[in-house]
Design an enzyme around this catalytic site. Structure first.
Site, mmCIF file in Angstrom:
data_model
loop_
_atom_site.group_PDB
_atom_site.id
_atom_site.type_symbol
_atom_site.label_atom_id
_atom_site.label_comp_id
_atom_site.label_asym_id
_atom_site.label_seq_id
_atom_site.Cartn_x
_atom_site.Cartn_y
_atom_site.Cartn_z
ATOM 1 C CG ASP A 1 30.375 -9.753 -28.286
ATOM 2 O OD1 ASP A 1 29.853 -9.047 -27.395
ATOM 3 O OD2 ASP A 1 31.284 -9.363 -29.038
ATOM 4 C CG HIS B 1 36.535 -4.260 -27.352
ATOM 5 N ND1 HIS B 1 35.233 -3.928 -27.079
ATOM 6 C CD2 HIS B 1 37.299 -3.619 -26.426
ATOM 7 C CE1 HIS B 1 35.189 -3.100 -26.049
ATOM 8 N NE2 HIS B 1 36.438 -2.901 -25.622
ATOM 9 C CG ASP C 1 34.246 -9.327 -26.199
ATOM 10 O OD1 ASP C 1 35.369 -9.585 -25.724
ATOM 11 O OD2 ASP C 1 33.931 -8.199 -26.640
ATOM 12 C CD GLU D 1 33.670 -6.867 -31.248
ATOM 13 O OE1 GLU D 1 33.690 -5.607 -31.243
ATOM 14 O OE2 GLU D 1 33.565 -7.548 -30.212
#
Length: 598
Positions: free
Chosen positions: A39, A181, A186, A41
């Site tokens: 994942d 987040h 995540d 960001e």
């Protein structure tokens, strides 16, 4: 059709014994796969638009066991937008001392080496990673990718969860980690979602990575249980026939790899509803192994025309075509006919539909004012002119308005347009389109554009088919990707023989042997090949592909330099641009929609 390698028919029904299958056929069990769930960001939604990665989190798992975790903040060397900082909790001060993507990406790739990449909405995360790998001129590893969002949409119903967002799925599968987040959290939640989806699918008979990647709820358990029908088919090019218990042919297809293609009908690779219905009725699959993929394509067309299977939508009725005929009579005319006769007339076509033939006919009548009445006129007709003549669109031989010599000149120009150069039609209709467009009568201009495009395609098709049908024999070869040479013998536009030169065999001796064993073919009537137009066009497409070597040609295989194909490029480009106006991936036929006046 004769060929150096005779086709073999293979019946595949319920197995009498359980044969040992290869790992490729069995697939790779999910318990043996190492997944790297990742994942990211980021500062925005588009790497190409300048957005940067601010955090990478990943979890490596196999057989339900966590093997390792990876987490790093990434310095984007740019300000993190305030709304992103509020969403993720990642601030500029947090990433100030973090490594840049130049060092974070290689570290992640080392961690994920040899794994199947998993992400929720994988195109986003993997797209960012690939973008920065390309930016660093770093080769992207050959990762297989699994998207849990895409998989969930195939498995989860609205009764299970309101949507397929990661937070909703994590709650559904009771993940101990709540998505927040942040990349690692995540990724950890995605691991639990992956395991939850795998557990559900295991109850539906999905046990391999191949089945997981292609799963669809449209494929029933009953369909999956029929996978054994493909087990005796070879990994070779050929034609496959699905049959019901009365031995009626339901569907015919072709593939470079018979077994792999037929197996796909019993997995999620085949999700068309009518194919699901066909598979439910199927009891036997017959495979016909062919020497080459081109031979397989031709055999498929011939078998579909012979059996007319109910689940095949294309190529079932090659006899239901139309031609435009320039008649041979004292006052020639254009006529729509269903058959080509050996009557020395000139023909244009074939057309797959009556509408297409009529559009082409309208383009020709607009350019050449020959008569449009359907009866046969005597050499010296004596009757009143029709409405078309009164409108100035016909020379009116019926009332003596034109002499036979003048009329014959127009007919010669028309014949030259059909056989050699379409310039007269192009000029007349282009001028008409420009005039209509100038008057902002765009819909009428579009009608003329479509007529012209239909004519040009028909003329180009006729010229190509006629050129091939005139060749009594054409022998051509091509080296395939596996290094072998495929050879085809084509006679009057029909595939007469196909084979692959065995390693170590003299090529000339093989070709001589293939020619002797190939089918004898008589020429077709007029310009029409001794096969269906669809078959001959497949042969032409192969002959015009890269790497073809002509071994021998008996006759002249040529098309007119000023033929219709040179005008097609702009019309094809316009047609493609119209398709591009379709939203998203909708590429269905585009036709104008007329809205009622308000």
């Amino acid at each position: 059709m004769s060929s150096a390698v005779q086709p073999r028919s293979i019946q595949s029904g319920p197995p009498q014994w359980e044969a040992q299958r290869s790992f490729d056929e069995l697939g790779r069990p999910l318990r043996d796969i190492t997944f790297c769930v990742v994942d990211l960001e980021t500062t925005g939604g588009s790497a190409a638009g300048g957005s940067m990665i601010t955090e990478i989190g990943a979890v490596k798992v196999r057989g339900g066991e966590v093997l390792g975790e990876f987490q790093t903040l990434v310095n984007p060397h740019d300000q993190i937008p305030a709304f992103i900082a509020v969403l993720t909790g990642i601030t500029n001060s947090m990433v100030a001392e973090a490594p840049s993507i130049d060092s974070a990406l290689p570290a992640f790739l080392e961690f994920a080496e040899g794994c199947v990449l998993v992400a929720h909405n994988a195109p986003f995360d993997v797209g960012f990673l690939r973008h920065f790998a390309a930016q660093q001129e770093r080769p992207w590893p050959p990762f297989e990718v699994l998207d849990t969002a895409k998989l969930a949409r195939r498995v989860i119903t609205r009764d299970d969860a309101p949507n397929c967002k990661l937070s909703s799925l994590a709650a559904l599968f009771n993940s101990p980690t709540t998505p927040n987040h942040r990349a690692l959290a995540d990724a950890q939640a995605t691991v639990h979602v992956l395991h939850g989806l795998m557990e559900r699918l295991g109850n539906l008979g999905v046990h391999t990575i191949e089945e997981l990647q292609t799963f669809s709820s449209k494929v029933t358990t009953a369909q999956r249980k029929k996978r054994h029908l493909a087990e005796r088919l070879p990994h070779a090019p050929g034609v496959y026939l699905f049959k019901d218990r009365q031995d009626r042919v339901l569907y015919i297809g072709t593939s470079r790899d018979l077994r792999t293609r037929v197996r796909s009908y019993f997995t999620a690779s085949e999700t068309r509803s009518r194919m699901g219905e066909m598979v439910r009725l199927a009891e036997v699959v017959t495979g016909i192994e062919c020497a080459t993929t081109l031979e397989a394509q031709v055999r498929e067309l011939r078998l579909i025309a012979e059996h007319k299977p109910r689940y095949n939508r294309r190529s079932r009725f090659p006899e239901k075509v139309r031609f435009i005929k320039l008649t041979r009579e004292p006052w020639p005319r254009l006529s729509l006919v269903r058959k080509v006769l050996d009557d020395d007339a000139d023909y244009l076509g074939p057309f797959a539909s009556k509408n297409a033939a009529e559009r082409c006919l309208a383009a020709l009548h607009e350019t050449f004012p020959i008569r449009q009445c359907t009866d046969r006129l005597p050499r010296e007709p004596s009757r009143s002119a029709c409405v078309v003549a009164e409108m100035g669109r016909c020379l009116a031989p019926c009332d003596g308005s034109v002499d036979s010599d003048t009329y014959a000149v127009v007919v010669r120009q028309l014949r030259d347009t059909l056989l050699r150069s379409p310039d007269d039609v192009v000029d007349v209709i282009t001028e008409r389109m420009e005039r209509l467009a100038k008057d902002e009568r765009f819909e009428e201009a579009g009608i003329h554009r479509d007529r012209l495009a239909t004519f040009l395609r028909a003329a180009a098709r006729t010229q190509r088919l006629s050129a091939l049908s005139r060749c009594a024999e054409l022998v051509a070869a091509r080296r395939e990707d596996d290094g072998r040479w495929t050879v085809h013998v084509i006679r009057h536009g029909r595939l007469a023989g196909a084979g692959v030169i065995p390693p170590g065999m003299d090529a000339h001796a093989f070709v001589d042997q293939l020619r002797l064993s190939s089918e004898s073919v008589a020429t077709g009537p007029g310009p029409i090949p001794a096969a269906t137009a669809e078959e001959s066009e497949k042969l032409l497409n192969w002959l015009e592909s890269d790497g073809i070597r002509l071994v021998d040609v008996d006759g002249e295989w040529t098309c007119p330099v000023g033929g219709a194909r040179r005008h097609l490029a702009i019309h094809d480009a316009v047609n493609e641009s119209r398709k591009e106006l379709a939203p998203f991936d909708d590429r269905r036929g585009i036709s104008p929609v007329h809205q009622p006046a308000r």
